[in-house]
Design a protein around this motif. Structure first.
Motif, PDB file in Angstrom:
ATOM      1  N   HIS A   1      76.767  42.317  45.659  1.00  0.00           N
ATOM      2  CA  HIS A   1      76.316  43.426  44.807  1.00  0.00           C
ATOM      3  C   HIS A   1      77.482  44.149  44.145  1.00  0.00           C
ATOM      4  CE1 HIS A   1      72.052  43.151  45.425  1.00  0.00           C
ATOM      5  NE2 HIS A   1      72.248  43.026  46.729  1.00  0.00           N
ATOM      6  N   LYS A   2      78.632  44.199  44.804  1.00  0.00           N
ATOM      7  CA  LYS A   2      79.808  44.830  44.198  1.00  0.00           C
ATOM      8  C   LYS A   2      80.263  44.076  42.958  1.00  0.00           C
ATOM      9  CE  LYS A   2      82.143  46.084  48.288  1.00  0.00           C
ATOM     10  NZ  LYS A   2      83.405  46.032  49.026  1.00  0.00           N
ATOM     11  N   HIS A   3      80.158  42.750  43.005  1.00  0.00           N
ATOM     12  CA  HIS A   3      80.708  41.910  41.946  1.00  0.00           C
ATOM     13  C   HIS A   3      79.647  41.284  41.051  1.00  0.00           C
ATOM     14  CE1 HIS A   3      84.681  42.256  43.629  1.00  0.00           C
ATOM     15  NE2 HIS A   3      84.160  42.017  44.832  1.00  0.00           N
ATOM     16  N   LEU A   4      78.416  41.680  41.212  1.00  0.00           N
ATOM     17  CA  LEU A   4      77.321  41.048  40.468  1.00  0.00           C
ATOM     18  C   LEU A   4      77.498  41.166  38.956  1.00  0.00           C
ATOM     19  CD1 LEU A   4      74.642  39.578  40.691  1.00  0.00           C
ATOM     20  CD2 LEU A   4      73.500  41.786  40.800  1.00  0.00           C
ATOM     21  N   ASN A   5      77.905  42.316  38.486  1.00  0.00           N
ATOM     22  CA  ASN A   5      78.018  42.546  37.042  1.00  0.00           C
ATOM     23  C   ASN A   5      79.462  42.765  36.609  1.00  0.00           C
ATOM     24  OD1 ASN A   5      75.193  42.412  36.524  1.00  0.00           O
ATOM     25  ND2 ASN A   5      74.994  44.429  37.454  1.00  0.00           N
ATOM     26  N   ASP A   6      80.381  42.007  37.194  1.00  0.00           N
ATOM     27  CA  ASP A   6      81.783  42.126  36.802  1.00  0.00           C
ATOM     28  C   ASP A   6      81.939  41.762  35.331  1.00  0.00           C
ATOM     29  OD1 ASP A   6      82.651  42.934  39.242  1.00  0.00           O
ATOM     30  OD2 ASP A   6      83.376  40.968  39.879  1.00  0.00           O
ATOM     31  N   PRO A   7      82.565  42.632  34.546  1.00  0.00           N
ATOM     32  CA  PRO A   7      82.700  42.376  33.112  1.00  0.00           C
ATOM     33  C   PRO A   7      83.725  41.296  32.783  1.00  0.00           C
ATOM     34  CG  PRO A   7      83.818  44.395  33.709  1.00  0.00           C
ATOM     35  CD  PRO A   7      83.110  43.910  34.940  1.00  0.00           C
TER      36      PRO A   7
ATOM     37  N   ASN B   1      75.527  41.203  60.635  1.00  0.00           N
ATOM     38  CA  ASN B   1      76.626  41.892  59.959  1.00  0.00           C
ATOM     39  C   ASN B   1      77.317  40.992  58.942  1.00  0.00           C
ATOM     40  OD1 ASN B   1      76.173  44.310  61.266  1.00  0.00           O
ATOM     41  ND2 ASN B   1      77.610  43.867  62.910  1.00  0.00           N
ATOM     42  N   GLU B   2      77.453  39.695  59.248  1.00  0.00           N
ATOM     43  CA  GLU B   2      78.031  38.748  58.296  1.00  0.00           C
ATOM     44  C   GLU B   2      77.164  38.645  57.047  1.00  0.00           C
ATOM     45  OE1 GLU B   2      78.363  35.059  60.360  1.00  0.00           O
ATOM     46  OE2 GLU B   2      80.025  35.743  61.600  1.00  0.00           O
ATOM     47  N   ILE B   3      75.871  38.524  57.235  1.00  0.00           N
ATOM     48  CA  ILE B   3      74.942  38.433  56.107  1.00  0.00           C
ATOM     49  C   ILE B   3      75.000  39.718  55.276  1.00  0.00           C
ATOM     50  CG2 ILE B   3      72.502  38.259  55.451  1.00  0.00           C
ATOM     51  CD1 ILE B   3      72.159  36.476  57.991  1.00  0.00           C
ATOM     52  N   SER B   4      75.027  40.847  55.943  1.00  0.00           N
ATOM     53  CA  SER B   4      75.106  42.135  55.246  1.00  0.00           C
ATOM     54  C   SER B   4      76.384  42.249  54.439  1.00  0.00           C
ATOM     55  CB  SER B   4      75.034  43.289  56.243  1.00  0.00           C
ATOM     56  OG  SER B   4      73.812  43.279  56.918  1.00  0.00           O
ATOM     57  N   ARG B   5      77.502  41.798  55.015  1.00  0.00           N
ATOM     58  CA  ARG B   5      78.778  41.848  54.311  1.00  0.00           C
ATOM     59  C   ARG B   5      78.738  40.981  53.050  1.00  0.00           C
ATOM     60  NH1 ARG B   5      82.477  38.501  53.595  1.00  0.00           N
ATOM     61  NH2 ARG B   5      81.785  37.105  55.244  1.00  0.00           N
ATOM     62  N   ARG B   6      78.162  39.777  53.164  1.00  0.00           N
ATOM     63  CA  ARG B   6      78.059  38.902  51.998  1.00  0.00           C
ATOM     64  C   ARG B   6      77.219  39.553  50.897  1.00  0.00           C
ATOM     65  NH1 ARG B   6      78.463  34.434  55.738  1.00  0.00           N
ATOM     66  NH2 ARG B   6      76.249  34.327  56.183  1.00  0.00           N
ATOM     67  N   LEU B   7      76.114  40.176  51.288  1.00  0.00           N
ATOM     68  CA  LEU B   7      75.265  40.840  50.297  1.00  0.00           C
ATOM     69  C   LEU B   7      75.973  42.021  49.642  1.00  0.00           C
ATOM     70  CD1 LEU B   7      71.751  40.810  51.967  1.00  0.00           C
ATOM     71  CD2 LEU B   7      72.398  39.746  49.814  1.00  0.00           C
ATOM     72  N   GLU B   8      76.704  42.807  50.426  1.00  0.00           N
ATOM     73  CA  GLU B   8      77.444  43.940  49.863  1.00  0.00           C
ATOM     74  C   GLU B   8      78.485  43.462  48.853  1.00  0.00           C
ATOM     75  OE1 GLU B   8      79.096  46.159  53.113  1.00  0.00           O
ATOM     76  OE2 GLU B   8      77.107  46.689  53.871  1.00  0.00           O
ATOM     77  N   GLU B   9      79.240  42.428  49.213  1.00  0.00           N
ATOM     78  CA  GLU B   9      80.250  41.884  48.306  1.00  0.00           C
ATOM     79  C   GLU B   9      79.600  41.331  47.040  1.00  0.00           C
ATOM     80  OE1 GLU B   9      83.663  41.965  48.434  1.00  0.00           O
ATOM     81  OE2 GLU B   9      83.235  43.358  50.071  1.00  0.00           O
TER      82      GLU B   9
ATOM     83  N   VAL C   1      83.017  34.316  40.575  1.00  0.00           N
ATOM     84  CA  VAL C   1      83.361  35.329  41.567  1.00  0.00           C
ATOM     85  C   VAL C   1      83.155  34.748  42.963  1.00  0.00           C
ATOM     86  CG1 VAL C   1      82.817  37.647  42.412  1.00  0.00           C
ATOM     87  CG2 VAL C   1      82.636  37.144  39.972  1.00  0.00           C
ATOM     88  N   ASP C   2      84.176  34.893  43.813  1.00  0.00           N
ATOM     89  CA  ASP C   2      84.108  34.339  45.168  1.00  0.00           C
ATOM     90  C   ASP C   2      82.914  34.872  45.954  1.00  0.00           C
ATOM     91  OD1 ASP C   2      86.361  32.805  44.791  1.00  0.00           O
ATOM     92  OD2 ASP C   2      87.716  34.307  45.650  1.00  0.00           O
ATOM     93  N   ALA C   3      82.604  36.160  45.806  1.00  0.00           N
ATOM     94  CA  ALA C   3      81.492  36.766  46.560  1.00  0.00           C
ATOM     95  C   ALA C   3      80.160  36.128  46.192  1.00  0.00           C
ATOM     96  CB  ALA C   3      81.446  38.267  46.303  1.00  0.00           C
ATOM     97  N   VAL C   4      79.982  35.799  44.934  1.00  0.00           N
ATOM     98  CA  VAL C   4      78.735  35.167  44.490  1.00  0.00           C
ATOM     99  C   VAL C   4      78.657  33.749  45.033  1.00  0.00           C
ATOM    100  CG1 VAL C   4      77.423  34.402  42.466  1.00  0.00           C
ATOM    101  CG2 VAL C   4      78.595  36.602  42.424  1.00  0.00           C
ATOM    102  N   ARG C   5      79.771  33.035  44.968  1.00  0.00           N
ATOM    103  CA  ARG C   5      79.799  31.658  45.494  1.00  0.00           C
ATOM    104  C   ARG C   5      79.541  31.645  46.999  1.00  0.00           C
ATOM    105  NH1 ARG C   5      84.344  30.593  42.273  1.00  0.00           N
ATOM    106  NH2 ARG C   5      85.674  30.865  44.080  1.00  0.00           N
TER     107      ARG C   5
END
Length: 75
Positions: free
Chosen positions: A38-44, A28-36, A52-56
């Motif tokens: 993907h949410k912020h992957l293409n932040d303009p 679940n931790e790994i899944s949460r990191r991946l979801e975050e 982006v913290d999620a990418v780091r």
């Protein structure tokens, strides 16, 4: 009291059958990191994705997550 699935877990949780709580928590931790991620992957508003913290966080834990998942696959 009507139970939709009776004694069976819902289909989306079927992978958890026979797994330990520690294993499920780690997945679940790994899944949460991946979801975050993907949410912020293409932040303009970012110039570099590493801003982006999620990418780091995903990159920080990537090696240990891969090692854990490969270890589980090889069992």
């Amino acid at each position: 009291m009507n139970r939709k699935y009776g004694a069976l877990p819902p289909p989306e949780a079927a992978w958890q059958i026979g797994k330990t709580a520690k294993f499920i928590t780690r997945i679940n931790e790994i899944s949460r990191r991946l979801e975050e991620y993907h949410k912020h992957l293409n932040d303009p508003y970012t110039f570099y994705p590493d801003e982006v913290d999620a990418v780091r966080e995903l990159k920080t834990h990537a090696a240990e997550d891969i090692e854990f998942l490969l270890g589980e696959i090889r069992k």
